[in-house]
Design a protein around this motif. Structure first.
Motif, mmCIF file in Angstrom:
data_model
loop_
_atom_site.group_PDB
_atom_site.id
_atom_site.type_symbol
_atom_site.label_atom_id
_atom_site.label_comp_id
_atom_site.label_asym_id
_atom_site.label_seq_id
_atom_site.Cartn_x
_atom_site.Cartn_y
_atom_site.Cartn_z
ATOM 1 N N GLU A 259 8.251 33.534 12.820
ATOM 2 C CA GLU A 259 9.451 33.216 12.052
ATOM 3 C C GLU A 259 10.028 34.410 11.311
ATOM 4 O OE1 GLU A 259 9.235 29.638 9.591
ATOM 5 O OE2 GLU A 259 7.246 29.286 10.437
ATOM 6 N N ALA A 260 9.262 35.454 11.123
ATOM 7 C CA ALA A 260 9.654 36.541 10.221
ATOM 8 C C ALA A 260 10.854 37.326 10.738
ATOM 9 C CB ALA A 260 8.475 37.482 10.005
ATOM 10 N N LEU A 261 11.611 37.862 9.788
ATOM 11 C CA LEU A 261 12.697 38.782 10.090
ATOM 12 C C LEU A 261 12.332 40.211 9.696
ATOM 13 C CD1 LEU A 261 15.776 36.672 8.942
ATOM 14 C CD2 LEU A 261 14.954 37.058 11.276
ATOM 15 N N VAL A 262 11.343 40.335 8.789
ATOM 16 C CA VAL A 262 10.869 41.653 8.368
ATOM 17 C C VAL A 262 9.357 41.715 8.597
ATOM 18 C CG1 VAL A 262 10.683 43.306 6.484
ATOM 19 C CG2 VAL A 262 12.683 41.809 6.629
ATOM 20 N N TYR A 263 8.912 42.712 9.342
ATOM 21 C CA TYR A 263 7.497 42.895 9.644
ATOM 22 C C TYR A 263 7.000 44.143 8.919
ATOM 23 C CZ TYR A 263 8.201 39.407 13.244
ATOM 24 O OH TYR A 263 8.495 38.229 13.892
ATOM 25 N N ILE A 264 5.959 43.961 8.128
ATOM 26 C CA ILE A 264 5.411 45.068 7.335
ATOM 27 C C ILE A 264 3.994 45.347 7.818
ATOM 28 C CG2 ILE A 264 4.841 45.881 5.019
ATOM 29 C CD1 ILE A 264 6.855 43.709 3.993
ATOM 30 N N LEU A 265 3.742 46.579 8.214
ATOM 31 C CA LEU A 265 2.407 46.997 8.635
ATOM 32 C C LEU A 265 1.838 47.914 7.567
ATOM 33 C CD1 LEU A 265 2.938 47.823 12.426
ATOM 34 C CD2 LEU A 265 2.436 45.626 11.355
ATOM 35 N N ASP B 32 15.888 37.778 17.502
ATOM 36 C CA ASP B 32 16.899 38.041 16.481
ATOM 37 C C ASP B 32 17.087 39.549 16.378
ATOM 38 O OD1 ASP B 32 18.337 38.477 14.078
ATOM 39 O OD2 ASP B 32 17.642 36.567 13.279
ATOM 40 N N PRO B 33 18.252 40.058 16.738
ATOM 41 C CA PRO B 33 18.464 41.516 16.704
ATOM 42 C C PRO B 33 18.443 42.094 15.296
ATOM 43 C CG PRO B 33 20.512 40.349 17.195
ATOM 44 C CD PRO B 33 19.420 39.337 17.273
ATOM 45 N N GLY B 34 18.451 41.224 14.266
ATOM 46 C CA GLY B 34 18.379 41.699 12.895
ATOM 47 C C GLY B 34 16.973 41.983 12.414
ATOM 48 N N VAL B 35 15.988 41.692 13.245
ATOM 49 C CA VAL B 35 14.590 41.953 12.897
ATOM 50 C C VAL B 35 14.380 43.445 12.670
ATOM 51 C CG1 VAL B 35 12.257 42.023 13.871
ATOM 52 C CG2 VAL B 35 13.586 39.912 14.005
ATOM 53 N N PHE B 36 13.631 43.788 11.620
ATOM 54 C CA PHE B 36 13.242 45.183 11.440
ATOM 55 C C PHE B 36 11.830 45.276 10.884
ATOM 56 C CE2 PHE B 36 15.069 44.279 7.258
ATOM 57 C CZ PHE B 36 14.241 44.959 6.371
ATOM 58 N N ALA B 37 11.260 46.475 10.899
ATOM 59 C CA ALA B 37 9.875 46.681 10.494
ATOM 60 C C ALA B 37 9.788 47.774 9.440
ATOM 61 C CB ALA B 37 9.000 47.034 11.694
ATOM 62 N N ALA B 38 8.728 47.694 8.663
ATOM 63 C CA ALA B 38 8.375 48.739 7.698
ATOM 64 C C ALA B 38 6.931 49.124 7.950
ATOM 65 C CB ALA B 38 8.562 48.243 6.271
ATOM 66 N N VAL B 39 6.637 50.410 7.884
ATOM 67 C CA VAL B 39 5.267 50.888 8.080
ATOM 68 C C VAL B 39 4.822 51.598 6.808
ATOM 69 C CG1 VAL B 39 3.707 52.283 9.478
ATOM 70 C CG2 VAL B 39 5.677 51.181 10.549
ATOM 71 N N LEU C 16 3.348 47.594 16.797
ATOM 72 C CA LEU C 16 4.791 47.831 16.815
ATOM 73 C C LEU C 16 5.396 47.489 18.173
ATOM 74 C CD1 LEU C 16 5.013 51.157 14.766
ATOM 75 C CD2 LEU C 16 5.961 48.936 14.108
ATOM 76 N N GLY C 17 4.653 47.721 19.237
ATOM 77 C CA GLY C 17 5.124 47.327 20.564
ATOM 78 C C GLY C 17 5.306 45.828 20.674
ATOM 79 N N ARG C 18 4.379 45.079 20.056
ATOM 80 C CA ARG C 18 4.513 43.617 20.071
ATOM 81 C C ARG C 18 5.704 43.165 19.240
ATOM 82 N NH1 ARG C 18 1.806 39.739 18.726
ATOM 83 N NH2 ARG C 18 0.901 40.551 16.804
ATOM 84 N N ILE C 19 5.894 43.816 18.079
ATOM 85 C CA ILE C 19 7.002 43.424 17.201
ATOM 86 C C ILE C 19 8.342 43.654 17.885
ATOM 87 C CG2 ILE C 19 8.183 44.029 15.049
ATOM 88 C CD1 ILE C 19 5.386 44.583 13.849
ATOM 89 N N ALA C 20 8.419 44.673 18.721
ATOM 90 C CA ALA C 20 9.668 44.959 19.440
ATOM 91 C C ALA C 20 10.135 43.742 20.224
ATOM 92 C CB ALA C 20 9.478 46.162 20.366
ATOM 93 N N GLY C 21 9.201 42.927 20.678
ATOM 94 C CA GLY C 21 9.559 41.723 21.426
ATOM 95 C C GLY C 21 10.339 40.714 20.602
ATOM 96 N N HIS C 22 10.167 40.753 19.286
ATOM 97 C CA HIS C 22 10.885 39.798 18.433
ATOM 98 C C HIS C 22 12.360 40.148 18.293
ATOM 99 C CE1 HIS C 22 7.344 37.537 17.218
ATOM 100 N NE2 HIS C 22 6.708 38.682 17.022
ATOM 101 N N LEU C 23 12.762 41.347 18.703
ATOM 102 C CA LEU C 23 14.173 41.708 18.662
ATOM 103 C C LEU C 23 15.000 40.832 19.590
ATOM 104 C CD1 LEU C 23 13.819 45.599 18.631
ATOM 105 C CD2 LEU C 23 14.706 44.199 16.773
ATOM 106 N N ARG C 24 14.359 40.293 20.648
ATOM 107 C CA ARG C 24 15.074 39.406 21.558
ATOM 108 C C ARG C 24 15.394 38.080 20.876
ATOM 109 N NH1 ARG C 24 11.190 41.769 25.057
ATOM 110 N NH2 ARG C 24 9.787 39.967 24.774
ATOM 111 N N GLN D 141 6.964 34.526 2.522
ATOM 112 C CA GLN D 141 5.989 34.986 3.511
ATOM 113 C C GLN D 141 5.791 33.887 4.549
ATOM 114 O OE1 GLN D 141 1.780 37.463 3.500
ATOM 115 N NE2 GLN D 141 2.372 36.313 1.697
ATOM 116 N N THR D 142 5.909 34.244 5.824
ATOM 117 C CA THR D 142 5.832 33.268 6.907
ATOM 118 C C THR D 142 4.899 33.756 8.006
ATOM 119 O OG1 THR D 142 7.648 34.243 8.193
ATOM 120 C CG2 THR D 142 8.251 32.647 6.486
ATOM 121 N N GLY D 143 4.778 32.938 9.026
ATOM 122 C CA GLY D 143 4.039 33.332 10.210
ATOM 123 C C GLY D 143 4.805 34.360 11.019
ATOM 124 N N GLU D 144 4.122 34.963 11.941
ATOM 125 C CA GLU D 144 4.714 36.066 12.709
ATOM 126 C C GLU D 144 5.938 35.629 13.500
ATOM 127 O OE1 GLU D 144 3.328 39.028 16.311
ATOM 128 O OE2 GLU D 144 1.839 38.369 14.846
#
Length: 449
Positions: free
Chosen positions: A36-42, A69-76, A59-67, A31-34
């Motif tokens: 550094e994360a590669l997986v975002y869970i809401l 690392d394109p491997g970033v993904f989210a779970a809701v 989710l709109g903010r998380i989309a910015g992290h794709l820039r 578990q890390t700060g926002e």
């Protein structure tokens, strides 16, 4: 794999997030700060419209992290995930997992499969007929300051006219009482000193088809009797289901904290009937009187909804009258908002938004006045405070600490010289020296234990 969890809503969601984090960490995830994360869970809440809208904004903010690392993904997960379901995949392509409240048990394995490239997208949205026990995770006594939540049930059968919970969390499912007691015992053995039992309506525990004949009062007594447990709480209670045996337990077990969150919603019988709450004001006040007879120091908190369809000024005034008569120490209060699929959506007449806003302001003004009076009466009293961490109010030669008294009130504690060590998770004898607007100031008077 680095992950970050953001939690919206109730204590059950908080507990679900804690469990999910521990389950992932037991698999080697970190578990890390926002940033550094590669997986975002809401973990989401849809009780009102505002928390739901926050999910889309997040989710709109998380989309910015794709820039980054394109491997970033989210779970809701949680209630909005159950409500919107696969719709998240279409609106937010980087959302790879949606899971409802029953699906959380399978979320750790699902996340591992997605992270390993074994699955593209997964939806865990089916309601289970009985409570699906989750995998055991290491006791969290140190991380969570010797306090723990324990879920005893899932879902709700009440179908109040305004509430989306039965549709997003499903019908009521009770855990086996032996599993609950075993989890509580393991937590106490690991050093936990305070436990809160959680459920949408804990007083109806065991009353569903998954029940085995154990009532909530019987479960409460079994947990309260665990040696080494200092404090026991439970939430949330529905006034229609609280049994005399539960009230009696407050007088039998010192471990059972003298505080109860007892949602009222309205002081008008007409509004309560329209809300489908299935109790009257007389029934509610009878419970209040019995609680205060059994435990005179009982601190009561509640929920209110103002501006429910058809609420008149007379109905609202009845709510103010009850608030003053009971003397609630605090309350959560909101303007009514339509939620999809609930009965109240079709109820008329709707209360004008400006009228509802005015009523909410008046109710909260009265509550603030009552809260100040309740806290002022505690000045000079002595109590034990469970320390949760450092206070934001520093400035002396030794640290000041933040904790809670047996009724759950926030107390900022100034310690005398000689007691400046780490006190998190300890009980400290305290004398209340000053009441603030929503909290208390205290001074340590004895040796922590």
């Amino acid at each position: 794999m680095k992950f970050h969890i953001t939690t919206f809503g109730c204590q059950m969601n908080v507990h679900d997030s804690q469990w999910l984090a521990s389950a992932l960490e037991s698999r080697g995830w970190r578990q890390t700060g926002e940033d550094e994360a590669l997986v975002y869970i809401l973990n989401t809440c849809s009780v009102r419209d505002k928390p739901e809208q926050k999910v889309y904004s997040e989710l709109g903010r998380i989309a910015g992290h794709l820039r980054r690392d394109p491997g970033v993904f989210a779970a809701v997960g949680g209630c909005v995930a159950q409500q919107i379901g696969r719709g998240f995949f279409e609106r937010f392509p980087f959302v790879r997992l949606v899971f409802g409240s029953d699906g959380i048990a399978g979320a750790p394995n699902a996340l591992e499969r997605i992270a390993a490239g074994m699955e593209e997208r997964l939806a865990l949205l089916d309601f289970m007929p009985t409570y699906d026990e989750r995998e055991s995770v290491p006791a969290q006594s140190v991380q969570f300051a010797r306090q723990a939540f324990v879920t005893i049930m899932q879902g709700c059968d009440n179908f109040c006219a305004y509430c989306i919970v039965p549709y997003t969390r499903g019908r009521q499912k009770s855990r086996h009482p032996d599993a609950v007691v075993a989890e509580c015992q393991a937590l106490v053995d690991a050093g936990v000193r305070e436990i809160t039992l959680l459920g949408q309506n804990v007083n109806s525990f065991g009353m569903d088809k998954g029940g085995v004949g154990t009532t909530f009062a019987q479960l409460l007594r079994r947990v309260a009797a665990i040696k080494g447990l200092d404090r026991l709480r439970f939430t949330t209670s529905h006034p229609k289901d609280i049994a005399p045996e539960v009230i009696a337990a407050f007088g039998e077990y010192e471990t059972l904290c003298p505080s109860l969150h007892l949602p009222l919603q309205s002081g008008s019988d007409a509004v309560l009937a329209a809300m489908r709450r299935r109790y009257t004001l007389d029934r509610y006040m009878g419970v209040v009187e019995a609680l205060k007879r059994t435990r005179p120091e009982m601190a009561l908190t509640t929920d209110f909804i103002v501006g429910f369809p058809g609420e008149t000024e007379r109905d609202f005034q009845a709510t103010l009258d009850v608030m003053a008569a009971v003397g609630f120490e605090s309350s959560f209060s909101f303007k009514y908002s339509d939620r999809p699929g609930v009965a109240a959506v079709n109820m008329e007449p709707k209360v004008a938004p400006e009228v509802a806003a005015d009523r909410l302001m008046r109710l909260q003004t009265l509550q603030n006045s009552i809260t100040r009076k309740c806290l002022k009466m505690l000045e000079g009293m002595e109590t034990d405070v469970f320390i949760e961490g450092l206070s934001r109010m520093q400035g002396g030669e030794v640290p000041s600490w933040k904790g809670r008294d047996p009724a759950g009130r926030i107390v900022n504690v100034h310690m005398k010289k000689g007691h400046a060590d780490d006190l998190v998770g300890m009980l400290v004898p305290v004398r209340i020296i000053e009441a603030k607007k929503h909290s208390l100031m205290g001074e340590g008077t004895g040796i922590p234990w």
